[in-house]
Design an enzyme around this catalytic site. Structure first.
Site, short mmCIF file in Angstrom:
data_model
loop_
_atom_site.label_atom_id
_atom_site.label_comp_id
_atom_site.label_asym_id
_atom_site.label_seq_id
_atom_site.Cartn_x
_atom_site.Cartn_y
_atom_site.Cartn_z
N VAL A 117 0.81 -1.09 0.10
CA VAL A 117 -0.11 -0.06 -0.13
C VAL A 117 0.74 1.33 -0.03
CG1 VAL A 117 -1.93 -1.09 0.99
CG2 VAL A 117 -0.40 -0.18 2.51
N HIS A 148 -4.04 -3.99 -3.18
CA HIS A 148 -4.60 -3.94 -1.71
C HIS A 148 -4.81 -2.62 -1.47
CE1 HIS A 148 -3.14 -8.30 -0.41
NE2 HIS A 148 -4.03 -8.34 -1.13
P1 NAD Z 1 4.35 -10.80 4.62
O1 NAD Z 1 4.58 -9.88 5.67
O2 NAD Z 1 3.35 -11.84 4.75
O3 NAD Z 1 5.55 -11.52 4.01
C1 NAD Z 1 6.41 -10.53 3.58
C2 NAD Z 1 7.63 -11.54 2.88
O4 NAD Z 1 8.75 -10.81 2.53
C3 NAD Z 1 8.32 -12.70 3.96
O5 NAD Z 1 8.14 -13.80 2.82
C4 NAD Z 1 9.86 -12.42 3.85
O6 NAD Z 1 10.51 -13.61 3.95
C5 NAD Z 1 9.98 -11.61 2.68
N1 NAD Z 1 11.29 -10.60 2.97
C6 NAD Z 1 11.51 -9.88 4.04
N2 NAD Z 1 12.73 -9.10 3.96
C7 NAD Z 1 12.67 -9.14 2.52
C8 NAD Z 1 13.64 -8.68 1.57
N3 NAD Z 1 14.76 -7.58 2.15
N4 NAD Z 1 13.71 -8.82 0.44
C9 NAD Z 1 12.62 -9.74 -0.16
N5 NAD Z 1 11.74 -10.47 0.47
C10 NAD Z 1 11.80 -10.25 1.99
O7 NAD Z 1 3.82 -9.75 3.28
P2 NAD Z 1 2.73 -10.14 1.90
O8 NAD Z 1 3.17 -11.49 1.45
O9 NAD Z 1 3.11 -8.91 1.23
O10 NAD Z 1 1.62 -9.80 2.99
C11 NAD Z 1 0.70 -9.54 2.27
C12 NAD Z 1 0.04 -8.47 3.15
O11 NAD Z 1 1.09 -7.29 3.87
C13 NAD Z 1 -0.60 -7.51 2.13
O12 NAD Z 1 -1.92 -7.25 2.72
C14 NAD Z 1 0.10 -6.13 2.23
O13 NAD Z 1 -0.92 -5.17 2.02
C15 NAD Z 1 0.66 -5.92 3.57
N6 NAD Z 1 1.91 -5.08 3.96
C16 NAD Z 1 2.13 -4.00 3.10
C17 NAD Z 1 3.26 -3.47 3.27
C18 NAD Z 1 3.70 -2.22 2.65
O14 NAD Z 1 2.97 -1.65 1.68
N7 NAD Z 1 5.01 -1.70 2.22
C19 NAD Z 1 3.90 -3.50 4.55
C20 NAD Z 1 3.61 -4.64 5.37
C21 NAD Z 1 2.45 -5.54 4.91
#
Ligand code: NAD
Ligand code: ZN
Length: 262
Positions: free
Chosen positions: A108, A124
């Site tokens: 997001v 999302h």
């Molecule tokens: P998740 O938190 O479930 O999983 C994150 C994944 O990223 C894990 O598999 C982890 O091993 C991997 N990871 C961690 N550090 C990394 C790196 N430096 N490089 C590559 N991979 C790395 O996240 P998801 O699968 O996106 O879950 C979905 C939900 O999380 C969604 O609803 C999303 O909107 C939300 N979300 C979004 C944000 C954002 O917008 N930045 C942040 C947190 C969560």
């Protein structure tokens, strides 16, 4: 260069139609915490059902607003990482050669856009847009007007004023994000599915693959014959299916993978 990156660069060199699917791990090295990583995940401190549902918003709007405003301020305070920039440059590179690269993200934040990518599909929703809780009309709200800052610890509730919808005057504004139990924005989802059905190559970056229906998207492309590369420091349920699984991070692996282009 590791052997799996070497093999992956060959797929990159051949591909004219590409989809990059990203999750929270894409933005982790920019300083935006993921939800599910044991050490830093926001979900370790806050239960999702307390924050990311319509019921929670109706029951405790200031708590939920505080959380979203804090995240919007956090995102505004950080920069896109080398992985976001590499994807933006790859998209421009392919567009200049009559190819195409579609970015579809569960994130997001707006770090793909700030890294140079265009027409990003936000599956999302977005931390930077708002809509009426009752009628859905978009509305404006400036998170900075709340005084909440990125470095503030938001354990306590901060009072966030109710903003009424200009259109129906009954509803209040809510963050334009997809909460648990809600369906995905139809146009963005349909556009992602269509791009995946035509893609030669799909790169999945930083998603745990636990949130449906986004998690099923790589399989649509795989079944349609696309090659699949996964970048994630921790293996997921997709890693065995992927043609090449790269156990590295977004900001390290993407510039390596695209070294001939970016
Ligand atoms: P998740 O938190 O479930 O999983 C994150 C994944 O990223 C894990 O598999 C982890 O091993 C991997 N990871 C961690 N550090 C990394 C790196 N430096 N490089 C590559 N991979 C790395 O996240 P998801 O699968 O996106 O879950 C979905 C939900 O999380 C969604 O609803 C999303 O909107 C939300 N979300 C979004 C944000 C954002 O917008 N930045 C942040 C947190 C969560
Ligand atoms: Zn309204």
């Amino acid at each position: 260069m590791s052997s799996h990156i070497q093999r992956a660069t060959e797929l990159v060199a051949e591909a004219e139609s590409v989809v990059v699917l990203t999750g929270a791990g894409m933005s982790a090295e920019s300083g935006v915490p993921t939800f599910r990583d044991a050490q830093t995940g926001l979900w370790q401190r806050f239960a999702p059902e307390q924050l990311a549902t319509e019921e929670a918003f109706r029951a405790n709007p200031s708590m939920v607003w505080t959380w979203y405003v804090w995240r919007a301020m956090l995102v505004d305070s950080v920069d896109p990482n080398a992985g976001h920039h590499a994807i933006g440059t790859w998209q421009q590179h392919l567009a200049a050669r009559d190819g195409s690269l579609t970015v579809a993200t569960q994130n997001v934040d707006d770090l793909h856009e700030r890294g140079g990518a265009q027409d990003v599909l936000h599956l999302h929703g977005s931390l930077h847009s708002y809509r009426c809780l009752e009628c859905g009309t978009p509305g404006t709200f400036d998170p900075a007007s709340t005084g909440i800052t990125a470095d503030q610890d938001f354990d306590h509730e901060t009072f966030v004023p109710t903003v009424h919808c200009d259109h129906c005057e009954l509803g209040v504004l809510r963050p334009n994000v997809v909460w648990f139990g809600e369906s995905l924005p139809e146009q963005a989802f349909a556009a992602a599915v269509s791009a995946l059905q035509q893609a030669q190559l799909v790169v999945v970056v930083g998603s745990s693959g636990l949130v449906q229906p986004a998690a099923s998207l790589p399989l649509i492309a795989h079944e349609a014959g696309a090659s699949l590369i996964e970048i994630n420091p921790a293996a997921t349920t997709l890693s065995d299916t992927a043609d090449i699984y790269i156990p590295s991070t977004a900001a390290v692996a993407l510039p390596e993978l695209l070294a001939d282009i970016v």
